[in-house]
Design an enzyme around this catalytic site. Structure first.
Site, PDB file in Angstrom:
ATOM      1  N   ASP A 166      -6.004   0.467   0.450  1.00  0.00           N
ATOM      2  CA  ASP A 166      -6.049   0.781   1.880  1.00  0.00           C
ATOM      3  C   ASP A 166      -7.414   0.362   2.400  1.00  0.00           C
ATOM      4  O   ASP A 166      -8.180  -0.300   1.706  1.00  0.00           O
ATOM      5  CB  ASP A 166      -5.820   2.277   2.090  1.00  0.00           C
ATOM      6  CG  ASP A 166      -6.993   3.072   1.566  1.00  0.00           C
ATOM      7  OD1 ASP A 166      -7.673   2.594   0.640  1.00  0.00           O
ATOM      8  OD2 ASP A 166      -7.255   4.156   2.083  1.00  0.00           O
ATOM      9  N   LYS A 208       0.829  -1.202   0.000  1.00  0.00           N
ATOM     10  CA  LYS A 208       0.000   0.000   0.000  1.00  0.00           C
ATOM     11  C   LYS A 208       0.868   1.260   0.000  1.00  0.00           C
ATOM     12  O   LYS A 208       0.641   2.190  -0.781  1.00  0.00           O
ATOM     13  CB  LYS A 208      -0.956  -0.019   1.195  1.00  0.00           C
ATOM     14  CG  LYS A 208      -1.792   1.234   1.363  1.00  0.00           C
ATOM     15  CD  LYS A 208      -1.132   2.148   2.352  1.00  0.00           C
ATOM     16  CE  LYS A 208      -1.856   3.477   2.436  1.00  0.00           C
ATOM     17  NZ  LYS A 208      -1.194   4.362   3.418  1.00  0.00           N
TER      18      LYS A 208
END
Length: 212
Positions: free
Chosen positions: A139, A121
């Site tokens: 996310d 991420k």
DNA sequence: CTCCCGATAT
DNA sequence: ATATCAGGAG
């Protein structure tokens, strides 16, 4: 699950709402950006932006981070959650940048995810925000909306990222993650989504929607 | 899988 | 009191 045509329609509608979505983290250099993204794990951008002005002044470079050490860096991030882990990540990252990368941030995904404190991420957001590369970082918001809006399924963020980067048309890929995060943050929230204010209400395929 | 672990909204 | 916020390491 949405059809290919529905995905296209969704992307176009999202693009109209956020034609040029920008990251709400404040940053000026790659080093500042990566510190801000590390701090943003399970934290609001607002909370991160509150501490970064002093952090950037006190720890302007990887070299300075190593000189200060964990005890020197920790006070700057003390009010952000997981501050011990994040402090450790920042100093260890700085050390590795000095040792192996001439003190500079690499710009390819496979290298980034080998660095301390940087996972899929964080690497995706860094490349997407700093260099406008077409990565879709997954996310908590992107993961939630991908399922709620039936864009795709997947048990892990990695699986969802792989599928999204496959089904989102190239034209929309660069702005997609940022736009979806903005939608998720202010409208399509985890708790009590504001369907009444949602610009995508008419094409939304979520199972449960508030009436408009 | 667990641990990390502050600020804010509900 | 509990859920949530642009997760990563062991």
């Amino acid at each position: 699950m949405l059809s290919k045509a529905e995905i296209e329609q969704f992307c176009e509608a999202l693009h109209e709402v956020h034609p040029d979505p920008k990251c709400e983290l404040i940053w000026h250099t790659p080093w500042e950006l990566i510190m801000a993204i590390i701090l943003s794990a399970q934290s609001t951008d607002k909370n991160v932006n509150r501490v970064t002005p002093e952090l950037f002044k006190g720890v302007p470079t990887p070299k300075k981070a190593v000189e200060l050490g964990e005890d020197g860096v920790r006070p700057f991030v003390k009010s952000v959650n997981y501050f011990n882990n994040k402090t450790r990540s920042i100093v260890a990252l700085a050390q590795k940048l000095l040792d192996e990368y001439n003190g500079e941030m690499p710009t390819d995904f496979d290298t980034l995810v080998t660095l301390p404190g940087i996972g899929r991420k964080t690497a995706s957001v860094f490349l997407n925000v700093a260099y406008h590369k077409p990565y879709i970082g997954v996310d908590t918001h992107v993961f939630r909306l991908a399922h709620r809006l039936k864009l795709c399924t997947g048990k892990t963020p990695a699986e969802v990222q792989e599928k999204l980067e496959k089904i989102i048309p190239e034209k929309y890929k660069t702005g997609f993650a940022l736009a979806l995060v903005l939608l998720g943050r202010y409208i399509c929230q985890a708790r009590k989504p504001k369907c009444g204010e949602c610009p995508l209400y008419t094409i939304c395929q979520a199972d449960e929607k508030e009436k408009k």
